[in-house]
Design a protein around this motif. Structure first.
Motif, PDB file in Angstrom:
ATOM      1  N   ASP B  30       0.784  -1.135   0.018  1.00 29.05           N
ATOM      2  CA  ASP B  30       0.074   0.004  -0.116  1.00 29.05           C
ATOM      3  C   ASP B  30       0.841   1.118   0.147  1.00 29.05           C
ATOM      4  O   ASP B  30       0.437   2.272  -0.670  1.00 29.05           O
ATOM      5  N   THR B  33       2.133   1.677  -3.655  1.00 31.82           N
ATOM      6  CA  THR B  33       1.164   2.097  -4.531  1.00 31.82           C
ATOM      7  C   THR B  33       0.666   3.419  -3.867  1.00 31.82           C
ATOM      8  O   THR B  33       0.281   4.250  -4.889  1.00 31.82           O
ATOM      9  N   LYS B  36       3.128   5.754  -5.762  1.00 28.30           N
ATOM     10  CA  LYS B  36       2.879   5.754  -6.850  1.00 28.30           C
ATOM     11  C   LYS B  36       1.624   6.767  -7.447  1.00 28.30           C
ATOM     12  O   LYS B  36       1.595   7.683  -8.208  1.00 28.30           O
ATOM     13  N   THR B  37       0.475   6.651  -6.503  1.00 21.93           N
ATOM     14  CA  THR B  37      -0.577   7.395  -6.758  1.00 21.93           C
ATOM     15  C   THR B  37      -0.397   9.062  -6.729  1.00 21.93           C
ATOM     16  O   THR B  37      -0.717   9.554  -7.334  1.00 21.93           O
ATOM     17  N   THR B  40       1.659  10.108  -9.555  1.00 25.55           N
ATOM     18  CA  THR B  40       0.758  10.267 -10.691  1.00 25.55           C
ATOM     19  C   THR B  40      -0.130  11.432 -10.497  1.00 25.55           C
ATOM     20  O   THR B  40      -0.521  12.070 -11.540  1.00 25.55           O
ATOM     21  N   ARG B  41      -0.698  11.799  -9.313  1.00 26.64           N
ATOM     22  CA  ARG B  41      -1.502  13.087  -9.094  1.00 26.64           C
ATOM     23  C   ARG B  41      -0.831  14.217  -9.649  1.00 26.64           C
ATOM     24  O   ARG B  41      -1.184  15.231 -10.120  1.00 26.64           O
TER      25      ARG B  41
END
Lengths: 1137, 167
Positions: B30, B33, B36-37, B40-41
């Protein structure tokens, strides 16, 4: 005026405080003290003035001009939750001695609000003072060394106000942090230009705090039947409190009062009694140290009824367990709890296992795993009754059970920034008046395994959607925080919470659908390939679902799963490579959490050439030219390749020629479907290739034209069987050969029309083939079957017509085998019938034939051997022409005629021309039909000669036939019966015959009955008295309706019989009407009276009416042929005319 | 000492309770992830893509520079600064990133607690005392530089997490 003089201030304390040099102030508590004011010029020996304080305030022994009284107790000004102190500073005089001023409550509340700002104030009051000043100073909590008298400038002036009555109050702000500090202050009083100044006063504000009274005073009955008085402490009290409770009980039994001081906020005061009244008040005070009692709370009254339910109302949720207690008092006597029973809604007795005895007067009922209350009308609760046996008090307890199992579902959007939660709005009527609110608590990370309602929660605004769901939006969100949510139902009786649910936004993601979805049929591979782009979020591995199908209105989707999160394309096998497919993709987290995304926008394939054509086209040839010549024109014909064979289009066709002399060469024929070449060599092999954008077909058909092979005949037989207009079966038999048979070519054409030859290729292994075409049965078709060898085209087998179907032939023969015996049998049967009929006729004819010796008209006739019936009748008619001969038997019937006047022509001439036509008796049905002479002339046994004249008027006989119903099954007996009954009627006058007839009539009564058509039964009934009628009627009723035409009972000639009752032919011995004589009564002769007067006069004695019933004595005349009938017509007409 | 140990235990208790419930592998996954989130945002915010990495912006020294982060505590401190900066930014996009950073810090604490090296909670830094005046003067620069550097830092953290960073 006294005040305007010099005075000294003398302090009188009600108790003595030690005054030390180190602490020159006078500590004051919440007790009264008195200031006596002295003139300023008084000696200062008694003054203990701090440094810096004006020394014009002095006190002297024995001389008191003025005094100031100050109180810090409850008699002063009131504050709420604040240190309240009051300075009653009054001049020492009688009129002012009792001066007191009450503070305004509103002002006190204002102070309460300022507590939050840590500012406390004190008020001092003075009376009868023109002006007063109050100066205060908070002594810091420092070491003893620094403790000393503050400087004059350290004192702050507190605002003081005085009213008209001379009462003043001063507000001294006291910060909360200085509640425990010492407050030094002094008063400066000016009156008449003279200023008085008090010595320093010392007070600790916390010691003079008067709290607010307690709140929420409440009385209730505990589970064990005690009265519990509870309350809540006032807010913002800086110290623990003690409480004083004053309560009283007033019942029919006892009355008592009590006061108790308790440190808790509740008090149990013993068992509660039904029908009593309880009153209580509470006040509070600082628990430890000095303090001031608060005011008493308002009196709270609690009245118990004769039946006490505790609790009186319960609000709970579905599935919970609750209990009610009850004390029942009946007629001033408490009912034993053992006698108490419980009822629900006055309709259902609660099981005894659900309640038990708590004490000798308390009964308890428990409801476990409750279901939601089903509203009854406007009542949204269940009424629980405590009853004393069969008697229930009208009071009841209310049980509200609400279903708060509300499911909350959440969904995080594809951008991972917004979580939408939805929950259905319960439509239960029990929730009317309640408000629902979603509350949540966010944990830092994840959800616990067992979510629970957190004491700290936040409400969330939700909006009602069209579908009735409430929708709440969280944005922004904490992806990995657990949102524990529940619905709080606020009911008037309390609030209930739905079971909490914890949602992790990251686990309920509905991703955006994959983007850039494309679909194509891969070239040379021939698979449907779908490619896509993964959505930006989530970052987790995704699984994909692909659905695809042939493009159209109703797409039959097929599914394909892709579990490789890194995949961006997938290929699937599709049956039709040359069709347009539609494909869509959606995704979901690979670990199964969250939801499937929506389907992506559809992607469509484009039809292009995928591979080289699967095969070349099937082709055939037409050979033209002289057979004897070696050069012939060959036209090749082929069918265009379909998409599934061309994959997916054909750009052109190429013909490959091969001859042994010229080798191989190619001929591009474009998109055409025929091509002609000259066949010159012994063998010429051609191949047609299909070419698309990928290349030329690999699998192609060859055709070799060879002169020698034209003579090879392997087709032994060929048959064509038409199935219907669109299908013909061709079957053939091949003989073995040494050549390599590749396939067969079937060729057919309509010989009657100039249309092209149709052909098709048939595998060599097939023995029969269905040709589907439009065949016209009346046309002539030619079918040819060509064996195609590797070496060339063999000799065809040709037929020019359809083959007779052996099966059909056999069926016809089989039919013939059935029909012929039937015809033969029928012929034999008919012949037998004729013979029997002939015999019967002969028998009938000759049985009653009188002795020719006695019958003049019969003389000369050979009745034994009549040549034909015609001959007989001819003879008869000839005899009829001789009137006397014909009328001779009439004497027999003279005596039985009955005269009746006929009123009309219709009556005079019976509409029904009767002819008794005895059919061949139907043995099985047991009746004999009397038919129309025209229809059954061969069976006629009697016919009146006058009939023809009647018929000349163009009135056809309305009676077709009569039916004779018989119970007898014996043909001979029946026949005999009929014969006898008929014959006996003719000779009723004769005594033997009369007996015979009478006897036979009786027999008829039980066995047979003859009736006429077109007559109604009700017209017959009054005149029919024999019992056989009932049976007849029953029999008639038993006839099936559908056979009524055939089996109806017809009543022959009863109309005339009824109308002419006297004409009924009656026997002497019986009162029965003879069923048969109707046809025998030649009453119609009457009609002839006018036209044949002579004949009538000479031969008939008609009586007054001129009519006479005539009984024919010639039954043999009843049988006549049509020809005879005609002859008779003419004869009789001649006769009557 | 006893009191200190008790306080430390109590402080760790909420995380330890979660450690019992959530496998540490899931926590690591998590964490990655989520990083990465966030990356990406930031990438989805269009104006951050236009910033040239070659150009150095001065005057924003309070924003941590991109440098290899070695330990979980250092990661947490860095993220705390970024979180404070982003919280001060008015842009709507960064609010979600700020929330993500809070979750990310929670995860780091959980990871640290699983390694028996609890991280102290880092509050606002004194260096950010004058953040308000800086934001008022150069809001765009602050946002762009902060997001850009945060993105780089997160990518470094992602690499560090694969190497099992120490406390």
């Amino acid at each position: 005026m006294v005040c305007q003089k010099f005075c000294a201030v003398l302090l009188h304390w009600e108790f003595i405080y030690a005054v030390t040099a180190f602490n020159p102030s006078y500590p004051i508590t919440s007790w009264r003290f008195k200031l006596s004011c002295l003139p300023p010029n008084a000696t200062q020996d008694y003054l203990l003035l701090p440094a810096g304080v004006s020394g014009n305030m002095s006190a002297s022994h024995g001389y008191y001009e003025t005094s100031v009284e100050a109180t810090f107790n409850s008699s002063g000004v009131y504050f709420s939750s604040l240190p309240k102190s009051a300075f009653h500073c009054c001049f020492w005089s009688e009129q002012d001695k009792n001066c007191s001023v009450l503070a305004d409550n509103t002002e006190g509340k204002t102070f309460v609000s300022t507590i939050h700002f840590l500012v406390f104030q004190q008020i001092g009051k003075c009376c009868n003072v023109l002006s007063i000043g109050c100066y205060f100073y908070f002594q810091p909590e420092v070491s003893e060394d620094s403790a000393g008298v503050p400087q004059r400038g350290s004192f702050q002036a507190a605002p003081c106000t005085c009213d008209a009555q001379g009462c003043c109050e001063c507000l001294v702000p006291v910060p909360a942090t200085k509640l425990n500090s010492s407050l030094l202050m002094y008063l400066k009083i000016s009156s008449g230009g003279i200023t008085f100044q008090s010595p320093l006063l010392s007070v600790q504000p916390i010691n003079v705090v008067k709290p607010d009274p307690p709140v929420g005073l409440h009385m209730e009955v505990t589970d064990d039947g005690s009265l519990r008085i509870s309350w809540s402490s006032p807010t913002l009290v800086p110290f623990p409190l003690q409480y004083q409770v004053k309560y009283s009980e007033n019942s029919t039994a006892i009355t008592r009062e009590a006061e108790k001081i308790v440190p808790a906020t509740a008090l149990l005061v013993g068992s509660v009694l039904p029908g009593s009244s309880y009153k209580a008040q509470v006040r509070a005070k600082r628990l430890r140290g000095p303090g001031i009692w608060s005011d008493w709370t308002p009196t709270h009254t609690f009245t118990t009824q004769d039946v006490i339910y505790f609790p009186p109302k319960i609000l709970t949720s579905v599935g919970s367990n609750v209990s009610f207690h009850c004390i029942y008092k009946n007629e001033n006597k408490i009912v034993s709890s053992k006698k108490i029973v419980w009822w629900m809604n006055l309709a259902e007795k609660i099981s005894q296992s659900q309640y038990h005895v708590v004490s000798d007067r308390i009964s308890k009922v428990t409801f476990a795993n409750l279901n939601a209350t089903r509203p009854r009308g406007k009542f949204t609760f269940d009424a629980v009754y405590c009853c004393a046996g069969p008697e229930c008090h009208h009071r009841y307890a209310e049980l509200y059970v609400i279903d708060v199992n509300i499911n909350i579902s959440c969904e995080t959007d594809g951008h991972l920034t917004r979580m939408t939660c939805r929950w259905p709005t319960p439509a239960a009527q029990s929730l009317v008046g309640s408000t629902l609110q979603l509350r949540y608590h966010r944990s830092s990370l994840y959800c616990s395994d067992t979510p629970s309602i957190h004491p700290i929660s936040e409400p969330k605004d939700c909006r009602v959607q069209k579908d009735g769901f409430q929708e709440c939006v969280f944005q922004p969100i904490f992806l990995l925080s657990g949102y524990t949510m529940w619905i709080r139902v606020s009911h008037p009786l309390g609030s209930l919470d739905s079971p909490p649910t914890c949602v992790l936004p990251d686990s309920v993601v509905k991703p955006l659908p994959p983007s850039r979805v494309q679909a194509e049929i891969t070239v040379n591979i021939g698979l449907l390939k779908i490619s896509w782009e993964k959505p930006v979020f989530p970052e987790n591995n995704l699984q994909y679902q692909i659905r695809y199908g042939l493009n159209g209105k109703d797409i039959q989707w097929k599914m394909h799963e892709v579990y490789d999160g890194k995949s961006k394309s997938a290929s699937v096998l599709v049956p039709d490579l040359c069709a347009v497919y539609t494909a869509q993709v959606r995704c979901r987290r690979l670990d199964g959490l969250g939801y499937w995304s929506n389907w992506s926008s559809p992607a469509h394939t484009v039809i292009t050439d995928i591979k080289v054509p699967v095969r070349g086209p099937e082709f055939w040839r037409i050979i033209t030219g002289d057979i004897t010549k070696k050069e012939r024109n060959v036209t090749l014909l082929w069918k265009p390749l379909m998409k599934n064979a061309s994959l997916c289009s054909v750009r052109r066709y190429v013909i490959s020629h091969y001859t042994s002399r010229n080798g191989t060469w190619l001929e591009d024929v474009g998109n055409g479907t025929k091509s002609t070449f000259l066949w010159t060599e012994q063998a010429h092999t051609v191949t047609v290739l299909a070419v698309n954008s990928i290349g030329a077909s690999f699998a192609n058909f060859n055709l070799t034209f060879s002169w020698p092979m034209n003579k090879v005949n392997v087709v032994q037989s060929l048959s064509a069987y038409p199935i219907n207009s669109s299908c013909v079966i061709l079957s053939w038999v091949l003989s073995p050969s040494d050549y390599n048979l590749m396939y067969l070519i079937m060729e057919w054409k309509n010989l009657n029309e100039d249309e092209e030859v149709k052909w098709l290729r048939v595998p060599s292994t097939v023995k029969k083939y269905y040709i589907y075409d439009h065949f016209i049965p009346i046309e002539k078709y030619q079918f040819s079957l060509y064996p195609i060898f590797m070496e060339g085209v063999g000799k065809p087998k040709t037929i020019s017509s359809f083959t007779q179907d052996d099966t059909e032939k056999h069926q016809r023969e089989a039919g013939l085998y059935v029909i012929v015996p039937i015809i033969i049998s029928s012929s034999i049967l008919l012949l037998g019938t004729l013979l029997v009929s002939h015999q019967r006729m002969k028998k009938l004819f000759w049985e009653d034939v009188p002795n020719p010796k006695n019958c003049s008209w019969a003389q000369g006739l050979n009745f034994q051997k009549p040549e034909t019936f015609e001959h007989l009748f001819i003879k008869h008619t000839e005899s009829v022409t001789f009137g006397p001969l014909l009328l001779e038997p009439e004497t027999i019937s003279e005596d039985i005629s009955v005269d009746t006047s006929w009123r009309s022509k219709d009556e005079m001439v019976p509409a029904t021309v009767l002819s008794l036509l005895l059919r061949t008796p139907d043995i099985a049905k047991g009746f004999v039909c009397v038919g129309d002479p025209g229809n059954s002339a061969n069976f006629s046994q009697a016919e009146g000669t006058q009939l023809t004249c009647e018929d000349e008027e163009g009135r056809p006989p309305s009676v077709k036939y009569a039916t004779l119903v018989s119970k007898s099954g014996e043909t001979d007996e029946e026949q005999e019966l009929i014969n006898s009954s008929v014959s006996k009627c003719f000779s009723s006058k004769s005594s033997p015959l009369e007996e015979s007839f009478s006897r036979s009539s009786w027999e008829m009564e039980s066995q047979a009955f003859l009736v006429l058509a077109n007559q109604h039964l009700n017209r017959l009934l009054p005149h029919l008295t024999f019992s056989g009628l009932d049976e007849l009627l029953k029999l008639e009723e038993n006839f099936p309706e559908e056979n009524n035409d055939e089996k109806s009972v017809y009543y022959l000639g009863l109309t005339s019989i009824r109308k002419r009752e006297s004409d009924v032919f009656l026997t002497e011995e019986s009162s029965v009407s003879c069923p048969f004589p109707a046809h025998c009564l030649l009453t119609d002769i009457t009609v002839l009276q006018d036209s044949c007067p002579h004949f009538v006069e000479n031969n008939f004695n008609l009586g007054t009416s001129g009519r006479k019933t005539f009984v024919s004595y010639m039954p043999q005349f009843q049988t006549c042929s049509t020809q005879t009938h005609k002859i008779m017509e003419s004869k009789m007409c001649d006769l009557t005319v | 000492m006893r009191c200190g140990s008790l306080c430390q235990f109590l402080w760790l208790w909420p995380y330890l309770s979660y450690v019992h419930a959530v496998p540490i592998q899931k926590v690591q996954d998590d964490t990655k992830t989520l990083i990465k989130t966030i990356v990406t945002r930031i990438s989805d915010i269009s104006h951050t893509q236009l910033v040239s990495s070659k150009q150095r912006v001065t005057g924003l020294d309070f924003i941590p520079a991109v440098h290899p982060v070695l330990s979980l505590s250092k990661m947490d401190q860095t993220l705390a600064v970024y979180q404070q900066i982003l919280t001060s930014l008015p842009s709507r996009n960064v609010i979600q990133i700020s929330n993500d950073l809070e979750n990310l810090r929670d995860l780091l604490h959980l990871l640290a607690s699983s390694k028996n090296c609890p991280l102290p909670w880092t509050s606002g830094l004194e260096t950010l005392a004058n953040l308000g005046s800086v934001l008022e003067a150069s809001l765009y620069s602050t946002e762009v530089v902060a997001l850009s550097r945060l993105q780089g830092s997160l990518q470094d953290m992602l690499r560090q997490l694969d190497l099992s960073p120490g406390c």
